[in-house]
Design a protein around this motif. Structure first.
Motif, PDB file in Angstrom:
ATOM      1  N   GLY A 338       0.841  -1.208   0.000  1.00 58.33           N
ATOM      2  CA  GLY A 338       0.000   0.000   0.000  1.00 58.33           C
ATOM      3  C   GLY A 338       0.865   1.242   0.000  1.00 58.33           C
ATOM      4  N   GLY A 339       0.311   2.353   0.436  1.00 64.69           N
ATOM      5  CA  GLY A 339       1.035   3.614   0.501  1.00 64.69           C
ATOM      6  C   GLY A 339       1.226   4.222  -0.873  1.00 64.69           C
ATOM      7  N   THR A 340       2.264   5.065  -1.001  1.00 65.23           N
ATOM      8  CA  THR A 340       2.530   5.733  -2.278  1.00 65.23           C
ATOM      9  C   THR A 340       3.910   5.301  -2.780  1.00 65.23           C
ATOM     10  OG1 THR A 340       3.580   7.543  -1.103  1.00 65.23           O
ATOM     11  CG2 THR A 340       1.225   7.787  -1.571  1.00 65.23           C
ATOM     12  N   ALA A 341       4.252   5.730  -4.013  1.00 69.75           N
ATOM     13  CA  ALA A 341       5.545   5.336  -4.573  1.00 69.75           C
ATOM     14  C   ALA A 341       6.680   5.869  -3.698  1.00 69.75           C
ATOM     15  CB  ALA A 341       5.674   5.870  -5.989  1.00 69.75           C
ATOM     16  N   SER A 342       6.508   7.080  -3.159  1.00 79.18           N
ATOM     17  CA  SER A 342       7.592   7.648  -2.350  1.00 79.18           C
ATOM     18  C   SER A 342       7.563   7.111  -0.914  1.00 79.18           C
ATOM     19  CB  SER A 342       7.509   9.170  -2.328  1.00 79.18           C
ATOM     20  OG  SER A 342       6.250   9.559  -1.829  1.00 79.18           O
ATOM     21  N   GLU A 343       6.374   6.729  -0.432  1.00 81.77           N
ATOM     22  CA  GLU A 343       6.281   6.185   0.928  1.00 81.77           C
ATOM     23  C   GLU A 343       5.505   4.877   0.910  1.00 81.77           C
ATOM     24  OE1 GLU A 343       4.870   9.013   3.827  1.00 81.77           O
ATOM     25  OE2 GLU A 343       6.265  10.503   3.078  1.00 81.77           O
ATOM     26  N   PRO A 418       5.416   1.049   7.385  1.00 81.86           N
ATOM     27  CA  PRO A 418       6.360   1.497   6.348  1.00 81.86           C
ATOM     28  C   PRO A 418       7.177   0.322   5.821  1.00 81.86           C
ATOM     29  CG  PRO A 418       6.491   2.888   8.305  1.00 81.86           C
ATOM     30  CD  PRO A 418       5.604   1.729   8.656  1.00 81.86           C
ATOM     31  N   ALA A 419       7.269   0.237   4.472  1.00 83.30           N
ATOM     32  CA  ALA A 419       7.956  -0.913   3.881  1.00 83.30           C
ATOM     33  C   ALA A 419       9.477  -0.811   4.006  1.00 83.30           C
ATOM     34  CB  ALA A 419       7.558  -1.034   2.409  1.00 83.30           C
ATOM     35  N   ASN A 420      10.010   0.429   4.140  1.00 79.88           N
ATOM     36  CA  ASN A 420      11.471   0.587   4.233  1.00 79.88           C
ATOM     37  C   ASN A 420      11.875   1.265   5.524  1.00 79.88           C
ATOM     38  OD1 ASN A 420      11.786  -0.379   1.548  1.00 79.88           O
ATOM     39  ND2 ASN A 420      10.963   1.600   0.882  1.00 79.88           N
TER      40      ASN A 420
END
Ligand code: ADP
Length: 420
Positions: A338-343, A418-420
């Motif tokens: 989910g989230g956005t490309a930047s987050e 958060p993925a990262n």
């Protein structure tokens, strides 16, 4: 008078220091003079040579004392240029400079933000009408004390508590300063802590009172009644388990507060963690006649974090879904990017199909000891702390949780990690 003496002493000291710093030049010069004096034809040059060397020694060496003096001069000139206005602007707290008539001379930007209009000449006793504030202003202006402090409550536009200190600027300026330190946040935390202790004590006192009552009954009227004894002992055991659960949850919360930072670098495999949570709650799901459905996205489903803590998050959410959503017959656990490309995030949703949660409760549901229905929660062995533990852990993971619910159709709790 004292300044002149100080000036004289400074220049004498500086001369001594210069001579000391040039000692090696002087010694070499002295040797040269002696040599010149020793040779007959050079004798006439000896005296001028000595004088020349002395001057050269005094002016060639870069005296450290002179550098320090220069720095002091620059600093003094800088401070003199620094006006009260600049100083007031550099202070983050509201600050008001006022005169002997308690009229505003200058207010910094923070004072404008906190109290609105603060034009020069405004009467402070008219602006701050509280009697204790007037007494504070009187005491410094009359010279009874050089400085004083008090707590001041500002009710509008929002309630704020300030620690206010008033003091005289002195140095013949006939000016005074008021500085306001905002204590509202500290007070709010104090109140929260007091509420929390009151709630926790109340939660513990209820089962304790029940146990104590049954002990009395067992020693008195039920002494010779084996059936009643068995029933009461069972209730007492339930109550001790309830206290133990509450203490476990309180300890979990305090442990989380004690270790504010996550270990960096560790990654958690969400697929594996969720499988373990579902396994560990399968007896509860079975007893509640619930089917747990999985919908896990393909590929890597790992996020940075603490495995045990995330286990506890999903365990609390799945346990609630089983307890409160029992009537829906099934619970769905899904994981998807989910989230956005930047987050980018990895989103875990635990959804039940039970009675759901009314909209007005949703914003408060993660508060400590907040329950939609206390009796249902107690009947389900709830402590009212499960979701606040979840929220605490998610904050440490820089994650957030969204809750969607429609009455009669169930509730969905989604954790965005958060993925990262
Ligand atoms: P408890 O120990 O009471 O379960 P929680 O903090 O876990 O405490 O939950 C707080 C309250 O939120 C519960 O008492 C319950 O009223 C409500 N709640 C939580 N999850 C659900 C759900 N899936 N469906 C309906 N209500 C829920």
């Amino acid at each position: 008078m004292s300044d002149v003496t100080g000036e004289d002493r400074r220049s004498t000291t500086s001369l001594t220091v210069r001579l000391w710093e040039a000692r090696w030049y002087l010694l070499a010069g002295l040797a040269a003079v002696l040599v010149a004096y020793g040779f007959g034809p050079g004798r006439a040059w000896a005296l001028p040579l000595a004088v020349l060397l002395l001057f050269a020694a005094l002016f060639s060496a870069k005296p450290r004392a002179r550098i320090a003096e220069k720095a002091m001069e620059v600093e003094t000139a800088g401070l003199q240029r620094l006006s009260g206005e600049y100083l007031a602007a550099a202070v983050a707290d509201p600050l008001i400079i006022f005169d002997r008539n308690t009229a505003v001379v200058h207010a910094n930007a923070a004072a404008f933000v906190a109290f609105g209009g603060m034009s020069p000449g405004l009467s402070l006793p008219l602006k701050f009408r509280a009697p204790e504030m007037q007494a504070l202003l009187d005491s410094v202006v009359s010279g009874k004390v050089a400085s004083d402090e008090l707590d001041y409550l500002e009710k509008l536009p929002v309630e704020r508590v300030y620690r206010v200190s008033a003091s005289s600027v002195g140095h013949g300026t006939d000016l005074f300063v008021l500085v306001f330190k905002d204590q509202s946040e500290a007070r709010r935390i104090d109140r929260m802590r007091a509420d929390f202790i009151a709630n926790a004590s109340h939660e513990l006192r209820t089962p304790l009172a029940s146990i104590s009552g049954f002990i009395e009954t067992l020693r008195g009227p039920a002494r010779n009644d084996p059936a009643a004894r068995e029933q009461f002992l069972q209730i007492m055991q339930n109550q001790t388990s309830r206290m133990a659960r509450l203490i476990d949850d309180l300890l979990s919360l305090s442990r989380l507060e004690m270790k504010p930072y996550l270990k960096p670098g560790a990654r958690v495999d969400l697929r594996q963690t969720l499988e373990s949570v579902i396994d560990s709650l399968s007896p509860l799901a079975r007893d509640s006649n619930l089917v747990v459905e999985r919908d896990f996205a393909e590929g890597q489903l790992a996020v940075p974090g603490d495995r045990d803590e995330l286990f506890q998050v999903f365990e609390n959410l799945l346990e609630n879904a089983c307890k409160y959503g029992q009537s829906g017959g099934r619970v769905a656990v899904s994981v998807a990017p989910g989230g956005t490309a930047s987050e980018p995030t990895v989103d875990v949703t635990i959804r039940d199909f039970g009675p759901g949660i009314a909209e007005e409760h949703i914003p408060r549901i993660t508060e400590r000891f907040y329950r939609v229905d206390v009796e249902t929660s107690r009947a389900q062995k709830g402590t009212g702390l499960g979701l606040s533990i979840v929220k605490h852990i998610l904050t440490r993971h820089h994650a957030r949780m969204s809750i969607r619910s429609e009455l009669g159709k169930g509730a969905a709790f989604t954790v965005h990690l958060p993925a990262n």
